[in-house]
Motif scaffolding. Structure first.
Motif, short mmCIF file in Angstrom:
data_model
loop_
_atom_site.label_atom_id
_atom_site.label_comp_id
_atom_site.label_asym_id
_atom_site.label_seq_id
_atom_site.Cartn_x
_atom_site.Cartn_y
_atom_site.Cartn_z
N ILE A 157 -6.65 2.47 -13.93
CA ILE A 157 -7.11 3.16 -12.71
C ILE A 157 -5.97 3.73 -11.88
O ILE A 157 -6.21 4.40 -10.88
N ALA A 169 0.83 -1.20 0.00
CA ALA A 169 0.00 0.00 0.00
C ALA A 169 0.86 1.25 0.00
O ALA A 169 0.58 2.22 -0.73
N THR A 179 -1.62 3.09 -10.41
CA THR A 179 -0.83 2.12 -9.64
C THR A 179 -1.26 2.07 -8.18
O THR A 179 -1.32 0.99 -7.58
N GLY A 180 -1.54 3.23 -7.61
CA GLY A 180 -1.91 3.28 -6.19
C GLY A 180 -3.12 2.43 -5.86
O GLY A 180 -3.05 1.58 -4.97
N PRO A 181 -4.25 2.62 -6.54
CA PRO A 181 -5.42 1.80 -6.25
C PRO A 181 -5.19 0.30 -6.48
O PRO A 181 -5.70 -0.53 -5.74
N VAL A 182 -4.41 -0.02 -7.51
CA VAL A 182 -4.15 -1.44 -7.80
C VAL A 182 -3.35 -2.08 -6.66
O VAL A 182 -3.69 -3.16 -6.17
N PHE A 208 1.53 4.53 -3.24
CA PHE A 208 1.32 5.97 -3.10
C PHE A 208 2.60 6.70 -2.69
O PHE A 208 2.54 7.81 -2.17
N SER A 252 -3.46 -1.13 -13.76
CA SER A 252 -2.72 0.08 -13.37
C SER A 252 -2.84 1.16 -14.42
O SER A 252 -2.97 2.35 -14.10
N ALA A 310 -3.07 -0.95 -3.59
CA ALA A 310 -3.88 -0.91 -2.37
C ALA A 310 -4.85 -2.09 -2.35
O ALA A 310 -5.04 -2.75 -1.31
N THR A 311 -5.47 -2.38 -3.49
CA THR A 311 -6.36 -3.54 -3.57
C THR A 311 -5.59 -4.83 -3.36
O THR A 311 -6.04 -5.73 -2.66
#
Length: 222
Positions: free
Chosen positions: A172, A101, A174-177, A105, A169, A179-180
């Motif tokens: 949407i 995570a 890299t961060g959301p990917v 970010f 990625s 994090a998921t």
């Protein structure tokens, strides 16, 4: 790790007390392989695109993986002889998730290096403890076949992750990917550890326990 079948003599080879822990370990391994496969590609994307650091940044992130893996191996070596490996398995999964995570970010290369080192340390801890539990629970008669099946599934999952996560990625971010992926790793780690809890414990004072402790004390392994 010492092989110690959990099923009593005469019981089915894959009785529930054996099958459930195997499925728990498989869950951890498959989710970890999907995320690990994606991370192998996303590392380059993070270094060159997200952080704009070029090829040198990719090398620094890979160095962070090596450093984290070394630290994780030292921690795993200190914990793996404990009678119960459930806390180590859950802890490693949580550390892995936190690193993922944070990496997604990371605002700067230094932060990204630290984050990927944390993720690598957690990943190694999960790998060592899950492998040790696997050796404890799977009977000798089917260990090779079981390992072959898990290895095949893990390889397919790694390949799928290396394709799907970069595609997501790009769509949407890299961060959301990541994090998921971190949430998935944490959930799989906790669920898999609980499923394997009965097999993750070794009776204190058992013959296997004494043998492991004697071997661990040899100068060769200092």
């Amino acid at each position: 790790a010492v092989a110690r079948p959990c099923a009593p003599a005469g019981a089915p080879v894959l009785a529930p007390q054996v099958l459930v822990p195997i499925l728990g370990l498989a869950l951890i391994d498959v989710v970890g392989s999907v995320v690990g496969g994606g991370l192998s590609v996303l590392t380059v994307i993070i270094a060159t695109t997200d952080l704009g650091g070029g090829e040198e940044a990719t090398g620094f992130l890979n160095a962070g993986i090596g450093l984290g893996g070394f630290i994780g191996a030292l921690i795993a070596g200190a914990l793996v002889l404990r009678p119960s490996l459930v806390p180590a398995l859950i802890g490693g999964s949580v550390v892995y998730a936190i690193g993922l995570a944070a990496l997604g970010f990371a605002p700067a290369l230094g932060v990204a290096i630290a984050a990927i080192a944390v993720a690598a340390a957690g990943s190694i801890l999960v790998e060592v403890t899950s492998t040790t539990i696997f050796q404890r629970v799977v009977p000798d008669a089917v260990r090779g076949r079981t390992l072959g099946i898990l290895g095949t599934v893990s390889t397919i999952a790694f390949a799928a992750g290396s394709f799907l996560l970069p595609v997501l990625s790009d769509a949407i971010g890299t961060g959301p990917v990541l994090a998921t992926g971190a949430v998935a790793v944490a959930i799989a780690g906790v669920a898999g550890a609980l499923m394997a809890a009965s097999a993750a414990r070794r009776s204190a004072g058992s013959t296997a326990d004494l043998r492991v402790n004697r071997l661990a004390g040899l100068p060769l392994f200092a």
